[in-house]
Design a protein around this motif. Sequence first.
Motif, mmCIF file in Angstrom:
data_model
loop_
_atom_site.group_PDB
_atom_site.id
_atom_site.type_symbol
_atom_site.label_atom_id
_atom_site.label_comp_id
_atom_site.label_asym_id
_atom_site.label_seq_id
_atom_site.Cartn_x
_atom_site.Cartn_y
_atom_site.Cartn_z
ATOM 1 N N MET A 196 72.169 31.045 52.697
ATOM 2 C CA MET A 196 72.800 32.243 53.229
ATOM 3 C C MET A 196 74.310 32.171 53.019
ATOM 4 O O MET A 196 74.927 31.133 53.251
ATOM 5 N N ARG A 197 74.879 33.283 52.580
ATOM 6 C CA ARG A 197 76.337 33.398 52.472
ATOM 7 C C ARG A 197 76.810 34.367 53.544
ATOM 8 O O ARG A 197 76.244 35.457 53.714
ATOM 9 N N VAL A 198 77.842 33.956 54.271
ATOM 10 C CA VAL A 198 78.364 34.795 55.352
ATOM 11 C C VAL A 198 79.857 35.009 55.159
ATOM 12 O O VAL A 198 80.556 34.207 54.523
ATOM 13 N N SER A 199 80.351 36.099 55.741
ATOM 14 C CA SER A 199 81.773 36.427 55.683
ATOM 15 C C SER A 199 82.532 35.644 56.743
ATOM 16 O O SER A 199 81.922 34.997 57.611
ATOM 17 N N PRO A 200 83.858 35.691 56.747
ATOM 18 C CA PRO A 200 84.624 34.993 57.792
ATOM 19 C C PRO A 200 84.287 35.460 59.205
ATOM 20 O O PRO A 200 84.467 34.708 60.162
ATOM 21 N N THR A 201 83.788 36.681 59.333
ATOM 22 C CA THR A 201 83.409 37.194 60.658
ATOM 23 C C THR A 201 81.963 36.892 61.004
ATOM 24 O O THR A 201 81.492 37.247 62.085
ATOM 25 N N GLY A 202 81.248 36.256 60.089
ATOM 26 C CA GLY A 202 79.862 35.882 60.354
ATOM 27 C C GLY A 202 78.825 36.854 59.845
ATOM 28 O O GLY A 202 77.627 36.642 60.047
ATOM 29 N N ALA A 203 79.258 37.923 59.184
ATOM 30 C CA ALA A 203 78.300 38.901 58.673
ATOM 31 C C ALA A 203 77.528 38.312 57.485
ATOM 32 O O ALA A 203 78.114 37.663 56.613
ATOM 33 N N LYS A 204 76.238 38.549 57.469
ATOM 34 C CA LYS A 204 75.418 38.060 56.366
ATOM 35 C C LYS A 204 75.735 38.851 55.102
ATOM 36 O O LYS A 204 75.636 40.082 55.085
ATOM 37 N N LEU A 205 76.113 38.161 54.038
ATOM 38 C CA LEU A 205 76.423 38.796 52.765
ATOM 39 C C LEU A 205 75.293 38.641 51.759
ATOM 40 O O LEU A 205 74.995 39.566 51.007
ATOM 41 N N VAL A 206 74.686 37.460 51.726
ATOM 42 C CA VAL A 206 73.617 37.159 50.774
ATOM 43 C C VAL A 206 72.606 36.256 51.464
ATOM 44 O O VAL A 206 72.987 35.360 52.230
ATOM 45 N N GLU A 207 71.335 36.477 51.205
ATOM 46 C CA GLU A 207 70.289 35.557 51.658
ATOM 47 C C GLU A 207 69.333 35.310 50.499
ATOM 48 O O GLU A 207 68.848 36.259 49.878
ATOM 49 N N ILE A 208 69.078 34.046 50.212
ATOM 50 C CA ILE A 208 68.223 33.665 49.091
ATOM 51 C C ILE A 208 67.088 32.806 49.619
ATOM 52 O O ILE A 208 67.317 31.830 50.344
ATOM 53 N N THR A 209 65.864 33.181 49.257
ATOM 54 C CA THR A 209 64.698 32.468 49.767
ATOM 55 C C THR A 209 63.799 31.920 48.655
ATOM 56 O O THR A 209 62.712 31.420 48.932
ATOM 57 N N ASP A 210 64.268 32.021 47.406
ATOM 58 C CA ASP A 210 63.423 31.569 46.288
ATOM 59 C C ASP A 210 63.948 30.295 45.635
ATOM 60 O O ASP A 210 63.545 29.958 44.510
ATOM 61 N N ILE A 211 64.833 29.573 46.303
ATOM 62 C CA ILE A 211 65.280 28.267 45.834
ATOM 63 C C ILE A 211 64.689 27.221 46.770
ATOM 64 O O ILE A 211 65.091 27.127 47.939
ATOM 65 N N PRO A 212 63.726 26.435 46.314
ATOM 66 C CA PRO A 212 63.048 25.490 47.209
ATOM 67 C C PRO A 212 63.978 24.370 47.684
ATOM 68 O O PRO A 212 64.712 23.783 46.904
ATOM 69 N N ASN A 213 63.949 24.121 48.961
ATOM 70 C CA ASN A 213 64.626 22.966 49.575
ATOM 71 C C ASN A 213 66.076 22.796 49.124
ATOM 72 O O ASN A 213 66.450 21.768 48.568
ATOM 73 N N PRO A 214 66.927 23.792 49.374
ATOM 74 C CA PRO A 214 68.327 23.679 48.948
ATOM 75 C C PRO A 214 69.108 22.688 49.818
ATOM 76 O O PRO A 214 68.964 22.668 51.039
ATOM 77 N N THR A 215 69.916 21.848 49.175
ATOM 78 C CA THR A 215 70.766 20.894 49.889
ATOM 79 C C THR A 215 72.122 20.814 49.199
ATOM 80 O O THR A 215 72.287 21.250 48.063
ATOM 81 N N SER A 216 73.076 20.222 49.885
ATOM 82 C CA SER A 216 74.414 19.926 49.351
ATOM 83 C C SER A 216 75.107 21.134 48.726
ATOM 84 O O SER A 216 75.570 21.075 47.578
#
Length: 309
Positions: A196-216
């Motif tokens: 998930m990518r969020v703005s400085p105010t916490g608003a959700k900008l992007v959500e990605i659910t098709d990358i398995p087990n994302p880390t780092s």
Amino acid sequence: MKKLFLVVMLLGLAVATSYGQYNGECWVVSGGETIYKLYANGQADPTVIPNLTQASAAEVNPADGVVWIAVSAANTVYRYDPNSGAFSEIPDITRPNQIAINPADGSAWIAGLDAVKKVSGDGTQVIATIAAHEPAVAVNPKDGSAWITNARGPIARYDATGNKIADAPAMGEPKGVSVDYEGNAWIADSQHSVLMRVSPTGAKLVEITDIPNPTSPRINPIDGSLWVVSQQSMLINLASDGTKKNEFLAGMAIVAIALSPADDGIWIADLLGETFQGEISKWNASGQALFKNPIPQPSSLSVGYWTGN
């Protein structure tokens, strides 16, 4: 204590020739017992720092060469300044495992088992303590604010004095975060395969659910793109809007990555590697391996890059 002090003195000697100027070096915690310094070409410094006990992270401030070492067994972070010879310890941090340094003022945000503590650049003052379970932290040098995740779900942004200034949508088990100079953050939840990518105010900008087990997750401060590991083997590059730019197989059991934007490089700590004993490798953004160095059981990477913005 004397033993660790000697170790830190040696570490100071090792960095004394390069502090204040980034030359592409990478610092690696190996097996929890040794710290290696690798140059941009992959060659290891002949001076290694041995005899640590359960070291979990080592971070070097690129602005002044100050070294911070988290030692989980001692519930302590140690700070050594090779310029002045000043040595100090920051105790009472339960199992510290991550350090985010703000090179603008030298302060360190230290993540432990149950809290994040912000410590002044000279190591003498705890500026803020923020309770969080198995937190991850990323600091923005532009304004000193930090994003902190809580593995039980909450995600929040704090100002330089530790006051909460924004909440982001909660995730299932967020354990990775990276922030750009504008305050936007990427957060990874490996257990539920969500980025998930969020703005400085916490608003959700992007959500990605098709990358398995994302880390780092790691943001490139030059172009704003994100590098992230998937399933401990694939390295994926995303634009700020979430568009996939590139992906390639980069390891067998990747436990950490660090970016070197000055030369467009990606450093990778692979717990197995080609020898099955551990490996540090460096890749370019096109997916070409530049070198591989058999460093045993690497667990933490620190690249001292800072644009000074």
